[in-house]
Design a protein around this motif. Sequence first.
Motif, PDB file in Angstrom:
ATOM      1  N   ILE A 176       0.849  -1.192   0.000  1.00  0.00           N
ATOM      2  CA  ILE A 176       0.000   0.000   0.000  1.00  0.00           C
ATOM      3  C   ILE A 176       0.882   1.238   0.000  1.00  0.00           C
ATOM      4  CG2 ILE A 176      -1.701   1.315   1.327  1.00  0.00           C
ATOM      5  CD1 ILE A 176      -2.702  -1.410   2.423  1.00  0.00           C
ATOM      6  N   VAL A 177       0.680   2.101  -1.001  1.00  0.00           N
ATOM      7  CA  VAL A 177       1.463   3.338  -1.079  1.00  0.00           C
ATOM      8  C   VAL A 177       0.578   4.573  -0.993  1.00  0.00           C
ATOM      9  CG1 VAL A 177       3.327   2.277  -2.403  1.00  0.00           C
ATOM     10  CG2 VAL A 177       1.403   3.304  -3.626  1.00  0.00           C
ATOM     11  N   ASP A 178      -0.749   4.402  -1.072  1.00  0.00           N
ATOM     12  CA  ASP A 178      -1.683   5.521  -0.947  1.00  0.00           C
ATOM     13  C   ASP A 178      -2.938   5.023  -0.243  1.00  0.00           C
ATOM     14  OD1 ASP A 178      -3.850   7.415  -1.545  1.00  0.00           O
ATOM     15  OD2 ASP A 178      -2.389   8.390  -2.866  1.00  0.00           O
ATOM     16  N   ILE A 179      -3.149   5.467   0.995  1.00  0.00           N
ATOM     17  CA  ILE A 179      -4.273   4.987   1.797  1.00  0.00           C
ATOM     18  C   ILE A 179      -5.612   5.359   1.161  1.00  0.00           C
ATOM     19  CG2 ILE A 179      -5.495   5.262   3.993  1.00  0.00           C
ATOM     20  CD1 ILE A 179      -3.102   3.620   4.465  1.00  0.00           C
ATOM     21  N   ASP A 180      -5.790   6.636   0.782  1.00  0.00           N
ATOM     22  CA  ASP A 180      -7.087   7.107   0.285  1.00  0.00           C
ATOM     23  C   ASP A 180      -7.494   6.406  -1.005  1.00  0.00           C
ATOM     24  OD1 ASP A 180      -7.386   8.811   2.415  1.00  0.00           O
ATOM     25  OD2 ASP A 180      -6.482  10.538   1.384  1.00  0.00           O
ATOM     26  N   GLN A 181      -6.547   6.226  -1.924  1.00  0.00           N
ATOM     27  CA  GLN A 181      -6.871   5.538  -3.178  1.00  0.00           C
ATOM     28  C   GLN A 181      -7.220   4.079  -2.922  1.00  0.00           C
ATOM     29  OE1 GLN A 181      -3.533   6.197  -5.832  1.00  0.00           O
ATOM     30  NE2 GLN A 181      -4.552   7.951  -6.780  1.00  0.00           N
TER      31      GLN A 181
ATOM     32  N   ILE B 271       4.119 -20.320  13.466  1.00  0.00           N
ATOM     33  CA  ILE B 271       3.710 -18.964  13.801  1.00  0.00           C
ATOM     34  C   ILE B 271       3.933 -18.082  12.574  1.00  0.00           C
ATOM     35  CG2 ILE B 271       3.980 -17.037  15.399  1.00  0.00           C
ATOM     36  CD1 ILE B 271       3.173 -19.577  16.818  1.00  0.00           C
ATOM     37  N   ILE B 272       2.866 -17.443  12.105  1.00  0.00           N
ATOM     38  CA  ILE B 272       2.957 -16.540  10.960  1.00  0.00           C
ATOM     39  C   ILE B 272       3.037 -15.120  11.492  1.00  0.00           C
ATOM     40  CG2 ILE B 272       1.826 -15.738   8.852  1.00  0.00           C
ATOM     41  CD1 ILE B 272       0.327 -18.453   8.828  1.00  0.00           C
ATOM     42  N   THR B 273       4.112 -14.419  11.152  1.00  0.00           N
ATOM     43  CA  THR B 273       4.299 -13.054  11.637  1.00  0.00           C
ATOM     44  C   THR B 273       4.399 -12.081  10.464  1.00  0.00           C
ATOM     45  OG1 THR B 273       6.730 -13.176  11.676  1.00  0.00           O
ATOM     46  CG2 THR B 273       5.551 -13.945  13.636  1.00  0.00           C
ATOM     47  N   GLY B 274       4.175 -10.808  10.773  1.00  0.00           N
ATOM     48  CA  GLY B 274       4.263  -9.775   9.747  1.00  0.00           C
ATOM     49  C   GLY B 274       4.748  -8.474  10.351  1.00  0.00           C
ATOM     50  N   ALA B 275       5.111  -7.537   9.499  1.00  0.00           N
ATOM     51  CA  ALA B 275       5.556  -6.228   9.958  1.00  0.00           C
ATOM     52  C   ALA B 275       4.358  -5.429  10.462  1.00  0.00           C
ATOM     53  CB  ALA B 275       6.249  -5.484   8.822  1.00  0.00           C
ATOM     54  N   LYS B 276       4.503  -4.830  11.645  1.00  0.00           N
ATOM     55  CA  LYS B 276       3.396  -4.066  12.228  1.00  0.00           C
ATOM     56  C   LYS B 276       2.927  -2.954  11.296  1.00  0.00           C
ATOM     57  CE  LYS B 276       4.312  -4.689  17.175  1.00  0.00           C
ATOM     58  NZ  LYS B 276       4.722  -4.008  18.425  1.00  0.00           N
ATOM     59  N   THR B 277       3.859  -2.278  10.651  1.00  0.00           N
ATOM     60  CA  THR B 277       3.494  -1.163   9.777  1.00  0.00           C
ATOM     61  C   THR B 277       2.607  -1.624   8.630  1.00  0.00           C
ATOM     62  OG1 THR B 277       5.590  -0.077  10.291  1.00  0.00           O
ATOM     63  CG2 THR B 277       4.409   0.700   8.353  1.00  0.00           C
ATOM     64  N   SER B 278       2.976  -2.729   7.980  1.00  0.00           N
ATOM     65  CA  SER B 278       2.182  -3.246   6.859  1.00  0.00           C
ATOM     66  C   SER B 278       0.800  -3.687   7.320  1.00  0.00           C
ATOM     67  CB  SER B 278       2.913  -4.410   6.190  1.00  0.00           C
ATOM     68  OG  SER B 278       4.153  -3.987   5.654  1.00  0.00           O
ATOM     69  N   ILE B 279       0.745  -4.380   8.464  1.00  0.00           N
ATOM     70  CA  ILE B 279      -0.538  -4.828   8.998  1.00  0.00           C
ATOM     71  C   ILE B 279      -1.411  -3.632   9.346  1.00  0.00           C
ATOM     72  CG2 ILE B 279      -1.666  -6.097  10.874  1.00  0.00           C
ATOM     73  CD1 ILE B 279       0.917  -7.775  11.098  1.00  0.00           C
ATOM     74  N   HIS B 280      -0.809  -2.643  10.004  1.00  0.00           N
ATOM     75  CA  HIS B 280      -1.542  -1.458  10.431  1.00  0.00           C
ATOM     76  C   HIS B 280      -2.136  -0.719   9.244  1.00  0.00           C
ATOM     77  CE1 HIS B 280      -2.565   2.134  12.644  1.00  0.00           C
ATOM     78  NE2 HIS B 280      -1.696   2.856  11.959  1.00  0.00           N
ATOM     79  N   ASN B 281      -1.342  -0.528   8.175  1.00  0.00           N
ATOM     80  CA  ASN B 281      -1.834   0.174   6.989  1.00  0.00           C
ATOM     81  C   ASN B 281      -2.980  -0.577   6.319  1.00  0.00           C
ATOM     82  OD1 ASN B 281      -0.087   2.365   7.200  1.00  0.00           O
ATOM     83  ND2 ASN B 281       1.530   1.353   6.025  1.00  0.00           N
ATOM     84  N   LEU B 282      -2.875  -1.906   6.275  1.00  0.00           N
ATOM     85  CA  LEU B 282      -3.936  -2.712   5.682  1.00  0.00           C
ATOM     86  C   LEU B 282      -5.230  -2.576   6.483  1.00  0.00           C
ATOM     87  CD1 LEU B 282      -4.765  -4.866   3.572  1.00  0.00           C
ATOM     88  CD2 LEU B 282      -3.980  -6.600   5.183  1.00  0.00           C
ATOM     89  N   LEU B 283      -5.124  -2.689   7.806  1.00  0.00           N
ATOM     90  CA  LEU B 283      -6.300  -2.565   8.663  1.00  0.00           C
ATOM     91  C   LEU B 283      -6.917  -1.175   8.564  1.00  0.00           C
ATOM     92  CD1 LEU B 283      -5.153  -4.391  11.928  1.00  0.00           C
ATOM     93  CD2 LEU B 283      -6.364  -5.328   9.978  1.00  0.00           C
ATOM     94  N   ARG B 284      -6.073  -0.162   8.504  1.00  0.00           N
ATOM     95  CA  ARG B 284      -6.573   1.204   8.405  1.00  0.00           C
ATOM     96  C   ARG B 284      -7.378   1.408   7.123  1.00  0.00           C
ATOM     97  NH1 ARG B 284      -5.214   6.066  10.697  1.00  0.00           N
ATOM     98  NH2 ARG B 284      -5.062   4.733  12.536  1.00  0.00           N
ATOM     99  N   CYS B 285      -6.896   0.868   6.009  1.00  0.00           N
ATOM    100  CA  CYS B 285      -7.616   1.003   4.741  1.00  0.00           C
ATOM    101  C   CYS B 285      -9.003   0.362   4.808  1.00  0.00           C
ATOM    102  CB  CYS B 285      -6.815   0.361   3.602  1.00  0.00           C
ATOM    103  SG  CYS B 285      -5.352   1.273   3.112  1.00  0.00           S
ATOM    104  N   VAL B 286      -9.069  -0.847   5.350  1.00  0.00           N
ATOM    105  CA  VAL B 286     -10.353  -1.548   5.423  1.00  0.00           C
ATOM    106  C   VAL B 286     -11.290  -0.846   6.401  1.00  0.00           C
ATOM    107  CG1 VAL B 286     -11.472  -3.752   5.917  1.00  0.00           C
ATOM    108  CG2 VAL B 286      -9.223  -3.721   4.833  1.00  0.00           C
ATOM    109  N   GLU B 287     -10.766  -0.365   7.525  1.00  0.00           N
ATOM    110  CA  GLU B 287     -11.578   0.371   8.493  1.00  0.00           C
ATOM    111  C   GLU B 287     -12.155   1.643   7.884  1.00  0.00           C
ATOM    112  OE1 GLU B 287      -9.038   0.933  11.988  1.00  0.00           O
ATOM    113  OE2 GLU B 287     -10.727   0.135  13.127  1.00  0.00           O
ATOM    114  N   LYS B 288     -11.335   2.380   7.138  1.00  0.00           N
ATOM    115  CA  LYS B 288     -11.795   3.634   6.538  1.00  0.00           C
ATOM    116  C   LYS B 288     -12.818   3.387   5.434  1.00  0.00           C
ATOM    117  CE  LYS B 288      -9.105   7.202   6.029  1.00  0.00           C
ATOM    118  NZ  LYS B 288      -7.989   8.107   5.642  1.00  0.00           N
TER     119      LYS B 288
END
Length: 418
Positions: A47-52, A158-175
């Motif tokens: 994700i490089v642009d949240i709004d789009q 255990i499947i792990t991921g970068a917090k930043t990538s997870i956070h951005n993905l969740l933010r997009c779906v929430e918005k």
Amino acid sequence: MSNNDIIVSLDIGTSKVRAIIGEINNGTFNIIGVGSADSEGIRKGAIVDIDQTVQSIRSAVDHAERMVGIQISEVIVGISGNHIGLQTSHGVVAVSNEDREIGEEDIERVLKAAEVIALPPEREIIDVVAKQYVVDGLEGIQDPRGMIGVRLEVEATIITGAKTSIHNLLRCVEKADLRIKDLVLISLGAGQLALSKDEKSMGSILVDIGAGSSTIAIFEEGSLKATSTLPIGGEFVTNDIAYGLRTLTEHAEKVKLKYGCALIDDAASDVVFKVMRIGSNVDKEFTQQDLAAIIEPRVEEIFQLIRQEVTRLGYQELAGGYILTGGTVSMPGVLEVAREELAASVRIAVPDYIGVRDPAYTSGVGILYNVIRNIRGGGSTAGTNKKAPARNKTTSTPESSAKPGLIERLKNMFSEFI
């Protein structure tokens, strides 16, 4: 989960965002609706642009809602990318029931015990997948519910991921005014759908070639062993066509989809098309063979890089060979080029459901299939969407917001950033 429920997956890719609606009806599962939209704001799977990205998600969900006439309020989101990591873990608990019968609570506790691992502060656990359970030393148990025992152990991935990538993905779906019921690793879901039990047991390599990236997932001994993402995919073919024919990228994409062939020997010299060249208002004529001469070298390179990455991960020849999926593999000639470059058995996986019989839908359907499989196995249930007119769409209700889940846990975790 009741006998008649709706579940929705969200597959956010580089070229398309797809919302797939599945229905569970008296134990049977069917796809009842698909919504897709051009993906804006995603580059090479990130994700490089949240709004789009939010706008693309809304468009895909609205499309799916109009097709089926329901309100979508909750989705199961697929996640992938080169930030995903796997590590093994071991959990041990004592069986809590007085009669020593293993129940759901014991399984939840032993999986929680497996989650207790050392992680860098920038990483977060996405999922815990049990490889096998051990009851009082007896190994190889897939479902210990109802068994009698004193000591319950689990061998888990255990499947792990970068917090930043997870956070951005969740933010997009929430918005986009949607609740997230769960995150599912796309490679895991697609593997459950596309691979047979023997292929997962003997060893197979699932390769999902999308527009901006190619994801490699290696299955062996019945479980996911390794995963990696290469930043190369169908977009590179489109860009090559745009340069080679000196035309706009959007024209190159249309030409690729309509006339593309990855093997020069299979291309027809009498299939002719015209494209508008950059800096000119005159169309120039090309043949399918001209197009294949541009496409074949790039497709060969993609499979050469895939083979090198599999070797880097420490795997050579696996009995199950390669299973290809993703939108790019639909192009004629790709299978033949793959067999030549990979020097192994290769097949293309297609979901066996009406309306989604295309490799591009494997990821989205795989997310749903993974949830259904967990439900049938007695695992945690997925969220449902109640049938309602699409135009009456509302945001999350206070009742659902109060329910603790993935969003709440991650919000607490990211409170220092928000």
